[in-house]
Design a protein around this motif. Structure first.
Motif, PDB file in Angstrom:
ATOM      1  N   VAL A 293       0.916  -1.320  -0.148  1.00  0.00           N
ATOM      2  CA  VAL A 293      -0.001   0.041   0.037  1.00  0.00           C
ATOM      3  C   VAL A 293       0.907   1.331  -0.189  1.00  0.00           C
TER       4      VAL A 293
ATOM      5  N   GLU B 139      -4.752   7.980  -2.979  1.00  0.00           N
ATOM      6  CA  GLU B 139      -5.944   8.318  -4.070  1.00  0.00           C
ATOM      7  C   GLU B 139      -7.102   8.358  -3.042  1.00  0.00           C
TER       8      GLU B 139
ATOM      9  N   LYS C 162      -9.282   5.040  -2.745  1.00  0.00           N
ATOM     10  CA  LYS C 162      -8.451   4.109  -1.548  1.00  0.00           C
ATOM     11  C   LYS C 162      -8.481   4.667   0.024  1.00  0.00           C
TER      12      LYS C 162
ATOM     13  N   TRP D 211     -10.443   2.576   3.085  1.00  0.00           N
ATOM     14  CA  TRP D 211      -9.726   2.329   4.426  1.00  0.00           C
ATOM     15  C   TRP D 211     -10.573   2.883   5.345  1.00  0.00           C
TER      16      TRP D 211
END
Lengths: 309, 309
Positions: free
Chosen positions: A218, A298, A301, A305
């Protein structure tokens, strides 16, 4: 790499980049490089590299190869200084990064998806155009630019402290460590890498620069497969420890930074907080400073999360 | 409300709350109250209220009624000063806010879901216990605490500027305006309310404090149905304009602050950026400062807004 270079870099950057804030949250000091104009500390080395050879840069333009935060930084710095910038970027780079680089005023030159193709395309441009080539993490100018983070910390913190910073090519950690340890030897400096890309850890263990094939992670800003020469040397000389964190630990840290500290950090930028939270930093009684090196996550993303919280 | 009170508040707060950073992003100056220890500017008025009567607060404890950022602020300030804090909160308040208040060390006293029930429960506690009562937005101490934002801006900005701040009860905008305009009359001060709760706009139009039934809005920190006395007076005297923004405009601003500026803002905290982006702020040549008053957005909502990007 001389301490005088660091002071010179600081003077050069002063008209363009005010010191970034150091804030406290949950007992940690956070150095918010995420609040730089391009969302990452890379404007420091980019700007310092251009200012070190500004005449040539203005006459011939500049070229660099990077898929990420350094690309945006060079684009921003070049635009601000009236310099034409070409950024060689692999076709596989995300639209998010390509668009940000373009929006900051850089021309994106696509190349094939290997490090060799990128290096070759960059070399060709330099030969054909005489553009100033700036290296993302392994030159005296980038290291001195990175070191200005350390100089600011020496102003912002009273007494000794433990500073924790992410490692990609080793420029940031090397610059900070060389600055901080020369001035306050009682400070501690800890580097953090993703478990998926432990090239500095492997190099320190082997006592020489060692390549590691990066696995997916990540932390897309921390993917250099072999440390830079200068970064490695400074890390060997000045850094107390290099620790590793997992993807899940970094995602947890991104989440905590957003929810508790109100800071947007990318996974690599949150790696120092991940290291502290997973008990990998032994700072004794020293106050801990985490370098939040960037915030260019981004949105989709980041949203995913956060939604898992 | 005297300028000397503002300076006194600043001195009182200095050991506890360092000035918040002012950063630049996309040509706007952002005053990051979101980086306060509780994620919102409310620690200033809360802390100033406790320090103004600290002996009694330490002896008897403190009580306040708030469902949101002021609750967390009083809990944090009381814990820091060794004061026992009770916070009267409607049962309908979200778990997120209740938990944050508890985590900062406040005891949450539940009450029914009306403003009257909240006021009644608070009054009863004061009568029975002699606790120090602090008002969330309408006392000399809260206004002076709020005004310290303005004092910091006068240090952080050279020359005249246009400051844009959200309005709930009017304490923040009133305090900032009273500080800034007395010292630099060439500055402009613009207040922003949600279209769903235009109580200050209605009060200014009617030339008297006017109640408006708040409609649901994403800006859950900007829901006061009638401005406070002091806030209204200061706004009448010093504020140049009060403009309204829609929910969609605030959500867009939250998104832009996260993606471009790397700042976590709640909807109300992003209202000034929403006002600028929707062309409602006419600042002429003055640089614009947006007060990002808070960052306490629920993670799930924040994630959903970002995912829509």
């Amino acid at each position: 790499v001389d301490y005088a270079n660091f002071e010179q870099a600081r003077e050069r950057l002063a008209p363009h980049l005010p010191p970034t804030p150091l804030v406290e949250s949950d007992g940690l000091h956070l150095k918010l490089e995420s609040l730089q104009p391009t969302g990452a500390f890379k404007v420091r080395p980019a700007m310092n590299s251009l200012l070190a050879d500004l005449d040539r840069a203005k006459r011939k333009g500049v070229v660099t190869s990077s898929s990420g935060n350094f690309a945006q930084a060079v684009a921003w710095a070049a635009t601000r200084l009236g310099v034409d910038a070409q950024i060689v970027m692999q076709r596989a780079a995300s639209d998010f990064k390509r668009n940000r680089t373009r929006n900051f005023g850089g021309a994106v030159i696509p190349c094939d998806n290997t490090m060799e193709a990128r290096a070759e395309a960059t070399r060709r441009i330099v030969e054909e155009t005489g553009r100033l080539l700036v290296h993302p993490y392994d030159s005296d100018e980038t290291l001195a630019g990175d070191a200005t983070v350390g100089l600011e910390l020496l102003d912002q913190m009273d007494g000794d402290f433990c500073v924790v910073a992410p490692i990609s090519g080793g420029g940031l950690i090397g610059g900070i460590a060389a600055a901080v340890k020369q001035r306050r030897p009682g400070c501690q400096v800890i580097g953090v890498q993703p478990e998926a890309n432990p090239s500095m850890r492997a190099s320190i263990d082997a006592d020489q620069r060692t390549s590691v094939s990066p696995k997916p992670s990540v932390a897309d800003a921390l993917v250099v497969s072999k440390p830079g020469e200068r970064g490695f040397r400074m890390t060997q000389q000045y850094v107390d420890d290099v620790v590793l964190v997992s993807d899940d630990q970094m995602i947890d840290a991104v989440r905590q930074l957003a929810v508790q500290a109100k800071v947007v950090a990318e996974a690599g930028g949150a790696a120092p907080v991940a290291a502290v939270q997973s008990q990998k930093v032994r700072a004794g009684d020293l106050p801990i400073v985490c370098i939040i090196s960037g915030g260019n996550v981004e949105p989709a993303k980041f949203a995913a999360w956060l939604a898992d919280a």
